[in-house]
Design an enzyme around this catalytic site. Structure first.
Site, short mmCIF file in Angstrom:
data_model
loop_
_atom_site.label_atom_id
_atom_site.label_comp_id
_atom_site.label_asym_id
_atom_site.label_seq_id
_atom_site.Cartn_x
_atom_site.Cartn_y
_atom_site.Cartn_z
N GLU A 126 -28.96 69.42 10.07
CA GLU A 126 -28.01 68.29 9.89
C GLU A 126 -28.41 66.68 10.13
O GLU A 126 -28.21 66.37 10.59
CB GLU A 126 -26.37 68.98 10.82
CG GLU A 126 -25.84 70.01 10.30
CD GLU A 126 -24.61 70.20 11.56
OE1 GLU A 126 -24.11 68.80 11.83
OE2 GLU A 126 -24.53 71.60 11.89
N HIS B 150 -12.30 82.61 14.17
CA HIS B 150 -13.79 82.19 13.83
C HIS B 150 -14.47 82.56 16.38
O HIS B 150 -13.87 82.70 17.15
CB HIS B 150 -13.05 80.52 15.00
CG HIS B 150 -13.99 79.65 14.69
ND1 HIS B 150 -14.07 78.57 15.76
CD2 HIS B 150 -15.52 79.14 14.20
CE1 HIS B 150 -15.33 77.38 15.28
NE2 HIS B 150 -15.78 77.75 15.09
N HIS B 151 -15.87 82.64 15.51
CA HIS B 151 -16.83 82.06 17.14
C HIS B 151 -17.47 81.33 17.64
O HIS B 151 -18.72 81.54 17.09
CB HIS B 151 -17.80 83.84 17.27
CG HIS B 151 -16.70 84.90 17.23
ND1 HIS B 151 -17.46 86.40 17.21
CD2 HIS B 151 -15.49 85.89 17.66
CE1 HIS B 151 -16.74 87.01 16.77
NE2 HIS B 151 -15.21 86.48 17.15
N GLU B 152 -16.92 80.16 18.21
CA GLU B 152 -18.07 79.21 18.42
C GLU B 152 -18.57 79.74 19.87
O GLU B 152 -17.71 79.92 20.65
CB GLU B 152 -16.83 77.89 18.54
CG GLU B 152 -17.45 76.89 19.41
CD GLU B 152 -19.24 76.47 18.89
OE1 GLU B 152 -18.57 76.41 17.11
OE2 GLU B 152 -20.25 76.44 19.28
N HIS C 249 -22.12 78.59 11.37
CA HIS C 249 -22.46 77.46 11.03
C HIS C 249 -23.72 77.17 12.16
O HIS C 249 -23.70 78.43 12.95
CB HIS C 249 -21.35 76.00 11.50
CG HIS C 249 -20.40 76.26 10.15
ND1 HIS C 249 -19.89 75.81 9.94
CD2 HIS C 249 -20.12 77.33 9.06
CE1 HIS C 249 -19.03 75.34 8.85
NE2 HIS C 249 -19.10 76.48 8.78
N GLU C 250 -24.25 75.60 11.79
CA GLU C 250 -25.39 75.77 12.89
C GLU C 250 -26.44 77.38 12.38
O GLU C 250 -27.08 77.55 13.88
CB GLU C 250 -25.78 75.33 14.22
CG GLU C 250 -24.39 73.90 14.77
CD GLU C 250 -22.74 74.80 14.61
OE1 GLU C 250 -22.53 75.25 14.46
OE2 GLU C 250 -22.79 74.00 13.35
N GLU D 148 -23.54 77.01 7.20
CA GLU D 148 -23.99 75.58 7.67
C GLU D 148 -25.69 75.29 6.61
O GLU D 148 -25.50 75.38 5.82
CB GLU D 148 -23.62 75.11 8.04
CG GLU D 148 -23.01 73.08 8.17
CD GLU D 148 -22.31 73.12 9.80
OE1 GLU D 148 -22.04 72.15 9.40
OE2 GLU D 148 -22.75 73.56 10.88
N GLU E 193 -17.70 67.86 7.71
CA GLU E 193 -17.18 67.35 8.75
C GLU E 193 -17.78 65.28 8.98
O GLU E 193 -17.66 65.33 9.87
CB GLU E 193 -17.99 68.05 9.98
CG GLU E 193 -18.54 68.69 10.13
CD GLU E 193 -19.89 69.79 11.14
OE1 GLU E 193 -19.03 70.13 11.67
OE2 GLU E 193 -21.02 69.58 11.43
C1 NOJ Z 1 -19.21 72.94 13.92
C2 NOJ Z 1 -18.77 73.47 12.58
O1 NOJ Z 1 -19.89 72.53 11.77
C3 NOJ Z 1 -17.41 73.25 12.63
O2 NOJ Z 1 -16.74 73.68 11.49
C4 NOJ Z 1 -16.89 73.93 14.04
O3 NOJ Z 1 -15.22 72.79 13.60
C5 NOJ Z 1 -17.22 73.00 15.13
N1 NOJ Z 1 -18.90 72.95 14.95
C6 NOJ Z 1 -16.34 73.98 16.12
O4 NOJ Z 1 -16.44 75.24 16.19
CA CA Z 2 -22.41 71.90 12.01
#
Ligand code: NOJ
Ligand code: CA
Length: 707
Positions: free
Chosen positions: A168, A408-410, A477-478, A496, A502
């Site tokens: 990024e 969603h799994h952050e 993502h990441e 991503e 974002e």
């Molecule tokens: C970064 C991600 O790119 C984004 O889409 C997400 O909302 C946030 N992290 C939180 O998980």
């Molecule tokens: Ca991101």
């Protein structure tokens, strides 16, 4: 199913064991030649296009502590083969593909008993090669990869810096001579007018490759002068003077890169079994910029589909409880009255909006427990909903409306915790009928690993394979960079891996040229979940919102904006292809907006695509077909542009009703980004449309057949 998924017709496949030691392989059209060389037991390769050198003789090989893997080689055998076959995919920019290439397989051995096969394939739009090693003993710790890319010509390049933790980063347009390091896809245009991009294909169980500059001349940006060097004019096994001849003058202005792999915390680059192969090292070579985008080379270097039943893997459009958090008017957890985005009531509102507008999916971020620890302990729980999110009610409601629930799994980068929960979390998702999962790794990775090292490459793949077992599609993502493994694992829909939307909520924002660079760099690897479609471009509708907070990067959203026009936001839905395509704005900004009709008409399940025109960093025009409907998207950088676009991609003899979403005559991204116009007319393939793009503007067209 493999057979069904491939549906490949082998038109021609011949293998001949060559009697002569021919160490070159040419593209089917004969223009591109990959040549191997061996001198003093060390290997090198070069690439020629027509009669000119494109890649000067460049070192090959890996190094390890225990065993010699880079020298003292003797040639054992050479094989040549050719492939010309068609294959199909479950989804993609295109569903039909052609794999037409010639292959060279050269095997070498050294006194340490190391057997190295270099497998190289030449296509009409580039080359790919990889190392296949058999090393005595149980396993190998790779300490370095010596692959060089010594470009024969100067030119202009587009890239992000090499970084083992994030992609990024802002894209840079730099003379090739000024690039110290870069991540891949590393795209360039040579002074001779050829386009190239260095990348990798089929990255499994190995770290990512970045590029680091080295110079013979002593002007080292990064000193790697101890790496082995080959003298260009003494290569053995010359196939012909033409393919390997080297003129000393080509060495002036040396622009040479070396592979730089993301290491483990202890400095080892890769831990591999004694018999292994690396990802493919890829150099796309085309005569125009659109050719890079239209290349199938990276997918062709990946293996056929590994999933038997792919009927559950389906592209989709989606909206989500998401943008409010990035704008700072909502939060991922209940951090104050009215702040939590993923409440039951809000979820129902988004499901209703999706159902009313024919949109297939809805994403809910902040649905689970653990967000209060994001940025610290990262102890997310993937089976425990937040107290004010009635998960059972929401998922039942989504099902009743025919809407896909996107989970969603952050992880925050806490891989130890995530892997400990993975089976349970995916079983739980599958038991609730969930088929779509967005993952995230926003945070430092456990135990000092980097995002792009081998440990994480294994992790991302593990998630994809575990998800596939439970019929779950993944959007990471990441992530690790895209290298075409979607052909083999088509449940890995998108990721991503670049600055997405974002960044416009909490930074100076993506530059007007961003999308015109992304298309020719990041997107060459595969689809991106960019999340286009902000209609409230300057965030006017959140001014005065009592819930607005600054939460990231020391920027309040109302000090930020999207650096585009409205028509460009719409065109991005076409240009920035993703099989999970989001309309990311707050749904209230779409309600009643005439231009949202484009997204209603859009279909993420494309059958065919073609980049029609463009220049890297300037503009791009793309056409796609889904069923009988065609879409066109055109976007420009900070310069306004008028394009005369022939419609010869439409089938001849048919009439189409074209609805054109264009910049208003007075539109400009800085002064008047909201100005747009929608017009309709009938067209045929014989027509040419004039597309007037404002500064950082765009144009999107839907073509429906007139019955
Ligand atoms: C970064 C991600 O790119 C984004 O889409 C997400 O909302 C946030 N992290 C939180 O998980
Ligand atoms: Ca991101």
């Amino acid at each position: 199913m493999k057979r069904i998924a491939i549906l490949a017709i082998a038109l021609l496949s011949s293998i001949c064991i060559s009697c002569k030691q021919d160490l070159t392989v040419s593209s089917p059209d004969g223009r591109i030649k990959f040549g191997l060389g061996i001198e003093g037991g060390r290997l090198s390769y070069n690439v020629r296009v027509d009669t000119a050198c494109f890649v000067l003789p460049s070192a090959l090989g890996l190094q390890s502590k225990r065993v010699v893997m880079d020298k003292d080689f003797k040639l054992m055998g050479v094989k040549h083969s050719s492939v010309s076959e068609a294959w199909t995919s479950q989804w993609g920019e295109n569903k039909e593909h052609q794999d037409v290439h010639n292959e060279l397989e050269a095997t070498f051995k050294n006194p340490d008993g190391v057997v190295l096969t270099i497998r190289a394939r030449a296509f009409d739009d580039g080359v790919g090669f990889r190392y296949e090693y058999k090393v005595p003993g149980d396993s190998v710790k790779v300490t370095d990869e010596l692959t060089e890319f010594r470009l024969a010509s100067g030119g202009t390049s587009w890239s992000i810096p090499a970084n083992f933790n994030t992609y990024e980063l802002e894209y840079r347009t730099l003379p090739l001579a000024d690039v110290a390091d870069a991540n891949t896809p590393f795209t360039f245009k040579t002074d001779e007018g050829l386009y190239g991009s260095i990348h990798e294909a089929a990255l499994y169980d190995y770290p990512e490759m970045t590029l680091r500059r080295f110079l013979h001349s002593g002007r080292n940006d990064k000193d790697v002068s101890d790496s082995p060097r080959l003298s260009e004019d003494t290569l053995s096994f010359r196939p012909s003077e033409d393919s390997l001849s080297f003129r000393p003058s080509e060495a002036s202005g040396e622009i040479s890169f070396r592979a730089d792999l993301a290491p483990w915390p202890d400095g080892i680059k890769a831990r591999v079994p004694s018999e292994f192969h690396t990802p493919w090292r890829v150099i796309l070579i085309t005569k125009d910029a659109a050719g890079l985008v239209n290349s199938d080379l990276i997918l062709n270097l990946n293996e056929p589909c590994a999933i038997d039943d792919v009927s559950w893997i389906k592209p989709q459009r989606y909206v989500g409880v998401w943008w409010g958090m990035h704008l700072g008017i909502e939060a991922w957890y209940d951090d104050g009255p009215g702040r939590h985005g993923a409440t039951t009531a809000n979820a129902i509102k988004y499901i209703d909006f999706a159902a009313k507008n024919g949109i297939e999916g809805v994403l809910f971020e902040g649905w689970n427990d653990g967000w209060a620890s994001w940025g610290s302990r990262e102890d997310f729980d993937f089976t425990k909903p937040a107290p004010d999110f009635d998960f059972e009610k929401v998922i039942d409601y989504a099902a009743s409306k025919g809407i896909n629930y996107i989970l969603h799994h952050e992880t925050g980068g806490n891989i130890v915790s995530y892997e400990a929960q993975l089976d349970k979390a995916l079983d739980w998702a599958a038991a609730h009928g969930i088929h779509s999962l967005k993952t995230g790794y926003a945070g430092g990775i456990s135990n000092g690993h980097s995002h792009h090292g081998q440990y994480m490459v294994r992790h991302y793949q593990k998630v994809v394979e575990e998800a596939a077992k439970r019929q779950i599609m993944v959007d990471a993502h990441e992530p690790i960079k895209a290298t075409g493994i979607r052909r083999t694992w088509p449940n890995f829909m998108c990721r991503e891996g670049a600055r997405g939307m974002e960044w416009n909520a909490w930074s100076e924002g993506n530059k007007p040229e961003h999308q015109t660079i992304l298309s020719y760099t990041r997107l060459l690897g595969g689809p991106m979940d960019y999340t286009p479609g902000v209609f409230d471009i300057q965030y006017r509708n959140i001014i005065g919102n009592k819930n607005l907070r600054m939460w990231n990067n020391n920027r309040l959203a109302t000090e930020c904006r999207c650096n585009t026009t409205l028509a460009k936001q719409i065109a991005d839905w076409v240009v920035l292809y993703s099989p999970m395509q989001m309309a990311c704005d707050l749904v209230e900004n779409y309600e009643g907006h005439p231009a949202f009709q484009f997204f209603r008409d859009y279909n993420a399940d494309c059958d065919w695509s073609r980049a029609l025109a463009g220049e890297v960093g300037d503009y791009i025009v793309v056409a796609r077909r889904a069923g009988e409907v065609y879409f066109l998207g055109a976007v420009t950088d900070e310069n306004a542009r008028t394009l005369e676009q022939p419609l010869d991609f439409l089938p001849a003899g048919k009439t189409y009703a074209a609805t054109i979403y264009a910049d208003g005559a007075d539109a400009s991204w800085e002064a008047n980004p909201y100005s747009y116009q929608i017009t309709s007319r009938e067209v045929t393939s014989a027509d040419t449309l004039t597309l007037n793009l404002a500064t950082s503007g765009g144009c999107a067209i839907v073509f429906k057949p007139v019955k």
